[in-house]
Design an enzyme around this catalytic site. Structure first.
Site, PDB file in Angstrom:
ATOM      1  N   GLU A 127      -1.013  -8.740   4.129  1.00  0.00           N
ATOM      2  CA  GLU A 127      -0.818  -9.121   5.540  1.00  0.00           C
ATOM      3  C   GLU A 127      -2.147  -9.353   6.244  1.00  0.00           C
ATOM      4  OE1 GLU A 127      -1.369  -4.668   5.960  1.00  0.00           O
ATOM      5  OE2 GLU A 127      -0.769  -6.117   4.438  1.00  0.00           O
ATOM      6  N   CYS A 161       0.833  -1.204   0.000  1.00  0.00           N
ATOM      7  CA  CYS A 161       0.000   0.000   0.000  1.00  0.00           C
ATOM      8  C   CYS A 161       0.871   1.258   0.000  1.00  0.00           C
ATOM      9  CB  CYS A 161      -0.998  -0.029   1.157  1.00  0.00           C
ATOM     10  SG  CYS A 161      -2.359   1.150   0.947  1.00  0.00           S
ATOM     11  N   HIS A 219      -3.396  -5.167   0.727  1.00  0.00           N
ATOM     12  CA  HIS A 219      -2.844  -5.508   2.047  1.00  0.00           C
ATOM     13  C   HIS A 219      -2.833  -7.028   2.245  1.00  0.00           C
ATOM     14  CE1 HIS A 219      -2.403  -1.583   4.116  1.00  0.00           C
ATOM     15  NE2 HIS A 219      -3.293  -1.196   3.196  1.00  0.00           N
TER      16      HIS A 219
END
Length: 249
Positions: A221, A115, A219
């Site tokens: 993660e 990002c 994202h």
């Protein structure tokens, strides 16, 4: 949490960039730390240092760099005045990240950008951003700041075949999450686009000059918290690159 053994023996040390809160605290999402652990690395959260010699020592000491999400980047970094829709910026973090990214690029050490991290790598290498995609792109766009949980995939990305990203995830189309209003406008020299959203927004790019510099606008993660297969593959491929050493270019 027990960490998995690395493929090549000792697990690589991965530096994770951090935000600076209003209370002058360093913060990063636990999902960043957990994703590195799932990928097979040892995570260390990095402070936003201001001394270049300390940043140089830090760059020499860690095996890989995860440049995380966060606030907007200062448009002065790519020669622009602030747009009215520009969000909050953090000059301390901007300086630290651009300096550290530049040193990693010089050392040919692996970098994964997420990002804001995707945007900061591009800026550091000489590229430019849209400060606000909805105000600066004159065509209909997808919802890039989704109204859904962070672990929920909201739109598709198309991945370029034979790219590093494709090698990592082994798919040319899959769903990702989305939490941004800035995006890459002009990609830096030496880099190439490897993923696009259906509205044309750049969702991933990679270096043609370095052995592993990969950036994604979504994202992974957060998706990795739900064991999303593409996100886990991405982090494992990043950690694998970090285990293979570096070579100055």
């Amino acid at each position: 949490m027990e960490m998995p053994e690395g493929v090549y023996g000792l697990r690589p040390i991965i530096g994770i960039t951090s935000n600076i809160s209003e209370e002058r605290l360093l913060t990063t999402g636990l999902s960043n730390i957990q994703a590195i652990v799932k990928g097979g690395g040892v995570p260390i959260v990095l402070p936003n240092l201001a001394d270049e010699s300390s940043i140089e020592q830090l760059a020499a000491s860690i095996d890989g760099l995860l440049v995380t999400g966060g606030n907007d980047a200062d448009p002065a970094l790519y020669g622009e005045e602030p747009h009215p829709n520009l969000g909050e910026v953090c000059p301390e973090r901007d300086y630290f990240e651009t300096t550290l990214i530049a040193k990693f690029l010089e050392k040919n050490k692996p970098i994964l950008g997420i990002c804001r991290g995707c945007q900061m790598i591009n800026i550091t290498a000489g590229g430019e951003l849209f400060q606000d995609i909805y105000a600066q792109i004159d065509k209909p766009l997808l919802q890039h700041t989704q109204k859904a949980p962070r672990s929920h995939p909201s739109h598709f990305v198309e991945v370029k075949a034979n790219s590093l990203l494709y090698e990592a995830v082994q798919s040319t189309r899959f769903k990702v999450n989305s939490f941004h209003h800035q995006a890459v406008k002009r990609i830096a020299d030496g880099f190439e686009v490897s993923a696009l959203a259906s509205d044309g927004i750049i969702e991933g790019y990679e270096s043609k000059l370095h052995r592993f510099v990969l950036a994604v606008q979504w994202h992974p993660e957060n998706l990795a918290q739900k064991d999303d297969e593409f996100s886990l593959k991405l982090f494992r491929r990043f950690i694998q690159a970090c285990q293979q050493g570096s070579e100055t270019i």
